[in-house]
Design an enzyme around this catalytic site. Structure first.
Site, PDB file in Angstrom:
ATOM      1  N   GLY A   1       0.793  -1.237   0.000  1.00 26.14           N
ATOM      2  CA  GLY A   1       0.000   0.000   0.000  1.00 26.14           C
ATOM      3  C   GLY A   1       0.819   1.277   0.000  1.00 26.14           C
ATOM      4  O   GLY A   1       0.249   2.361   0.130  1.00 26.14           O
TER       5      GLY A   1
ATOM      6  N   HIS B   1       7.805   7.433   5.186  1.00 28.10           N
ATOM      7  CA  HIS B   1       6.925   8.082   6.173  1.00 28.10           C
ATOM      8  C   HIS B   1       6.420   7.045   7.157  1.00 28.10           C
ATOM      9  O   HIS B   1       6.127   5.904   6.781  1.00 28.10           O
ATOM     10  CB  HIS B   1       5.767   8.813   5.500  1.00 28.10           C
ATOM     11  CG  HIS B   1       5.030   7.988   4.491  1.00 28.10           C
ATOM     12  ND1 HIS B   1       5.516   7.777   3.211  1.00 28.10           N
ATOM     13  CD2 HIS B   1       3.861   7.315   4.560  1.00 28.10           C
ATOM     14  CE1 HIS B   1       4.668   7.016   2.542  1.00 28.10           C
ATOM     15  NE2 HIS B   1       3.660   6.710   3.356  1.00 28.10           N
TER      16      HIS B   1
HETATM   17  P1  5GP Z   1       1.243   5.307   1.946  1.00 24.90           P
HETATM   18  O1  5GP Z   1       0.019   4.811   1.225  1.00 24.90           O
HETATM   19  O2  5GP Z   1       2.334   5.675   0.967  1.00 24.90           O
HETATM   20  O3  5GP Z   1       1.726   4.468   3.068  1.00 24.90           O
HETATM   21  O4  5GP Z   1       0.785   6.651   2.654  1.00 24.90           O
HETATM   22  C1  5GP Z   1       0.645   7.842   1.982  1.00 24.90           C
HETATM   23  C2  5GP Z   1      -0.316   8.672   2.776  1.00 24.90           C
HETATM   24  O5  5GP Z   1      -0.213  10.008   2.310  1.00 24.90           O
HETATM   25  C3  5GP Z   1      -1.783   8.258   2.625  1.00 24.90           C
HETATM   26  O6  5GP Z   1      -2.321   7.902   3.881  1.00 24.90           O
HETATM   27  C4  5GP Z   1      -2.455   9.488   2.021  1.00 24.90           C
HETATM   28  O7  5GP Z   1      -3.733   9.721   2.547  1.00 24.90           O
HETATM   29  C5  5GP Z   1      -1.488  10.598   2.373  1.00 24.90           C
HETATM   30  N1  5GP Z   1      -1.464  11.688   1.415  1.00 24.90           N
HETATM   31  C6  5GP Z   1      -1.435  11.590   0.055  1.00 24.90           C
HETATM   32  N2  5GP Z   1      -1.386  12.807  -0.489  1.00 24.90           N
HETATM   33  C7  5GP Z   1      -1.378  13.697   0.540  1.00 24.90           C
HETATM   34  C8  5GP Z   1      -1.348  15.129   0.596  1.00 24.90           C
HETATM   35  O8  5GP Z   1      -1.298  15.838  -0.413  1.00 24.90           O
HETATM   36  N3  5GP Z   1      -1.368  15.690   1.837  1.00 24.90           N
HETATM   37  C9  5GP Z   1      -1.410  14.950   2.979  1.00 24.90           C
HETATM   38  N4  5GP Z   1      -1.428  15.604   4.142  1.00 24.90           N
HETATM   39  N5  5GP Z   1      -1.441  13.599   2.956  1.00 24.90           N
HETATM   40  C10 5GP Z   1      -1.428  12.984   1.750  1.00 24.90           C
END
Ligand code: 5GP
Ligand code: ZN
Length: 153
Positions: free
Chosen positions: A132, A139
């Site tokens: 995911g 992060h």
């Molecule tokens: P991953 O799916 O890579 O583990 O997590 C990425 C996270 O970044 C997701 O939970 C998504 O909601 C968040 N996210 C994506 N784009 C943005 C954005 O433009 N601003 C913020 N604050 N969060 C974001």
């Protein structure tokens, strides 16, 4: 006496003005001198948030990490903690990144304490698209404020 306090006040002003200038330069993407390695990536979403090009609700910042509210929260508390240095994820991390990955987790613990969710919260690192990961700047998700089941999906 008043001369000494005047000196102290103006010295503090100089220090904080220098700090502000440094922060402004960092946000503007020109924080690094020619001799320092590139820390941010021009196309990366989270680097753009770091540089202030895309707005985000900041929760915490120190010299190593930056934390902000997830735009699509999966729980009452859903915060993303990122290193200020760009690297894609845990898979790509080098030995030199160990400390900043630790800082991300300690920042999560600090925020959880502040938010009073220490009864149960989760820190999550999605590694690779199969798990995911959708943003390729490492992060840590801090998720809490509701019961969390196990195993995760
Ligand atoms: P991953 O799916 O890579 O583990 O997590 C990425 C996270 O970044 C997701 O939970 C998504 O909601 C968040 N996210 C994506 N784009 C943005 C954005 O433009 N601003 C913020 N604050 N969060 C974001
Ligand atoms: Zn990045």
């Amino acid at each position: 006496m008043w001369i000494r306090s005047l000196f102290t006040i103006s010295r503090q002003n100089i220090v904080s003005r220098e700090d502000n200038k440094r922060a402004d330069k960092f946000r503007a993407g020109c924080y690094l001198s020619a001799s320092e390695p590139a820390m941010t990536n021009s196309n990366c979403l989270f680097c753009r948030i770091l540089r202030g090009e895309i707005p985000a609700k900041k929760v915490h910042e120190d010299e190593n990490v930056f934390a902000f509210e997830d735009v699509n929260p999966q729980a009452p508390t859903h915060i993303l903690i990122i290193p200020k240095k760009h690297f894609a994820g845990l898979k790509e991390a080098q030995a030199a990144d160990a400390e900043v990955i630790g800082h991300c987790h300690l920042a999560a613990a600090h925020i959880a304490r502040q938010r009073n969710i220490e009864q149960g919260y989760r820190t999550v690192l999605n590694v690779g698209p199969g798990a995911g990961q959708s943003v390729f700047h490492l992060h840590v998700h801090l998720i809490g404020g509701r019961p969390l089941s196990w195993p995760p999906g």
